[in-house]
Design an enzyme around this catalytic site. Structure first.
Site, PDB file in Angstrom:
ATOM      1  CE  LYS A  15      -3.357  -2.085   2.985  1.00 28.24           C
ATOM      2  NZ  LYS A  15      -3.800  -2.082   5.027  1.00 28.24           N
ATOM      3  N   GLY A  16       2.171   1.555   0.718  1.00 27.14           N
ATOM      4  CA  GLY A  16       2.917   2.422   0.928  1.00 27.14           C
ATOM      5  C   GLY A  16       2.948   3.547  -0.142  1.00 27.14           C
ATOM      6  CD  GLU A  31       8.580  -0.047  -2.708  1.00 28.45           C
ATOM      7  OE1 GLU A  31       6.583   0.885  -2.871  1.00 28.45           O
ATOM      8  OE2 GLU A  31       8.470  -1.195  -1.940  1.00 28.45           O
ATOM      9  CG  ASP A  32       6.481   2.524  -0.288  1.00 30.21           C
ATOM     10  OD1 ASP A  32       7.236   1.717   0.441  1.00 30.21           O
ATOM     11  OD2 ASP A  32       5.778   2.553   1.411  1.00 30.21           O
ATOM     12  CG  ASP A  39      13.919  -0.530   5.775  1.00 26.92           C
ATOM     13  OD1 ASP A  39      14.984  -0.186   6.595  1.00 26.92           O
ATOM     14  OD2 ASP A  39      13.512  -1.565   6.679  1.00 26.92           O
ATOM     15  NE  ARG A  95      -0.929   2.302   5.059  1.00 26.27           N
ATOM     16  CZ  ARG A  95      -0.005   1.226   4.792  1.00 26.27           C
ATOM     17  NH1 ARG A  95       0.987   1.833   3.862  1.00 26.27           N
ATOM     18  NH2 ARG A  95      -0.226   0.265   5.462  1.00 26.27           N
TER      19      ARG A  95
HETATM   20  P1  IMP Z   1      12.273  -3.280   2.692  1.00 28.02           P
HETATM   21  O1  IMP Z   1      11.735  -5.054   2.116  1.00 28.02           O
HETATM   22  O2  IMP Z   1      12.664  -3.774   3.716  1.00 28.02           O
HETATM   23  O3  IMP Z   1      13.064  -2.739   1.809  1.00 28.02           O
HETATM   24  O4  IMP Z   1      11.095  -3.355   3.017  1.00 28.02           O
HETATM   25  C1  IMP Z   1      10.281  -2.137   2.186  1.00 28.02           C
HETATM   26  C2  IMP Z   1       8.944  -1.902   2.939  1.00 28.02           C
HETATM   27  O5  IMP Z   1       8.825  -2.144   4.013  1.00 28.02           O
HETATM   28  C3  IMP Z   1       8.314  -0.515   2.459  1.00 28.02           C
HETATM   29  O6  IMP Z   1       8.024  -0.589   0.622  1.00 28.02           O
HETATM   30  C4  IMP Z   1       7.698   0.453   3.842  1.00 28.02           C
HETATM   31  O7  IMP Z   1       6.458  -0.436   3.008  1.00 28.02           O
HETATM   32  C5  IMP Z   1       7.936  -0.995   4.708  1.00 28.02           C
HETATM   33  N1  IMP Z   1       9.205   0.064   5.673  1.00 28.02           N
HETATM   34  C6  IMP Z   1      10.276  -0.009   5.289  1.00 28.02           C
HETATM   35  N2  IMP Z   1      11.157   1.003   6.370  1.00 28.02           N
HETATM   36  C7  IMP Z   1       9.799   1.667   6.961  1.00 28.02           C
HETATM   37  C8  IMP Z   1       9.868   2.814   7.229  1.00 28.02           C
HETATM   38  O8  IMP Z   1      10.334   3.720   8.338  1.00 28.02           O
HETATM   39  N3  IMP Z   1       8.995   3.363   7.608  1.00 28.02           N
HETATM   40  C9  IMP Z   1       7.041   2.317   7.320  1.00 28.02           C
HETATM   41  N4  IMP Z   1       7.889   1.360   6.783  1.00 28.02           N
HETATM   42  C10 IMP Z   1       9.030   1.012   6.389  1.00 28.02           C
HETATM   43 MG    MG Z   2       4.479  -0.817   5.107  1.00 26.61          MG
END
Ligand code: IMP
Ligand code: MG
Length: 186
Positions: A51-52, A107-108, A111, A173
């Site tokens: 959703k982000g 993408e939002d 991480d 959000r």
């Molecule tokens: P990744 O797979 O660890 O790169 O994470 C990606 C997803 O984790 C993003 O699309 C977000 O939905 C969530 N996410 C990562 N960091 C944050 C943050 O600081 N705040 C809120 N959501 C996060």
């Molecule tokens: Mg999230």
């Protein structure tokens, strides 16, 4: 269903604004122009990861001035509070045959990099004309797998952030800016 918060507790968790609405608007204007300038007459498909990324997608697609389609995927990277557990599942897939498109993933935040690494591998296997990744935020200090986006509008330190599509426990959000989340919130 989420744990119910009082308005007071809700507001206490918004520690400080990191990126203002105006800064976001300006960065998106530039990113939209870059996408428009790269148009070569073949179809562009913007793919948002729900959703982000829904807020970023809504603004970015309106900053693009050439023909483009939009599509959505839903990926869940399971979180235990603010800590990623590292399990990515696609819960809703695209309906388009992407072999006919220049695909741009919208993408939002990146991480650990796990969500996008998996999604990029999946979409590459479907042979799009080209594939690019545009992310609103990048937290490179948190990477667990190697992944570099083609475009990151803002690079931020290792803070848990909320707003502009990003949540904590499904709340925040709808904030129009990006803020640091205050775990203690006192
Ligand atoms: P990744 O797979 O660890 O790169 O994470 C990606 C997803 O984790 C993003 O699309 C977000 O939905 C969530 N996410 C990562 N960091 C944050 C943050 O600081 N705040 C809120 N959501 C996060
Ligand atoms: Mg999230």
């Amino acid at each position: 269903m989420n744990e119910l918060l009082t308005v007071e507790d809700y507001n206490k968790k918004i520690k400080r604004v990191l990126i203002t609405e105006e800064q976001i608007t300006e960065a998106i204007r530039k990113a939209g122009k870059e996408i428009s300038d790269s148009y070569d007459g073949r179809p562009i498909l913007l793919v948002s990861i729900l959703k982000g990324a829904f807020v970023f997608m809504a603004d970015l697609c309106r900053a693009v001035t050439v023909p483009c389609e939009i599509g959505f995927m839903c990926a869940k990277c399971y979180y235990n509070g603010t800590v990623s557990t590292g399990n990515v599942t696609i819960t809703m897939d695209l309906e388009q045959d992407i072999s006919k498109y220049h695909v741009i993933i919208v993408e939002d935040i990146i991480d650990t990099g796990r969500t996008l690494k998996d999604i990029v591998e999946l979409l590459k296997s479907r042979n799009p004309i080209s594939l690019k990744v545009v992310t609103l935020l990048d937290k490179p200090a948190r990477r667990k797998v190697e992944f570099t986006p083609d475009t990151a509008l803002f690079t931020i330190p290792d803070y848990f952030v909320i707003g502009y599509g990003l949540d904590c426990g499904e709340y925040y959000r709808n904030l129009p800016y990006i803020a640091e989340y205050d775990e203690a919130g006192e």
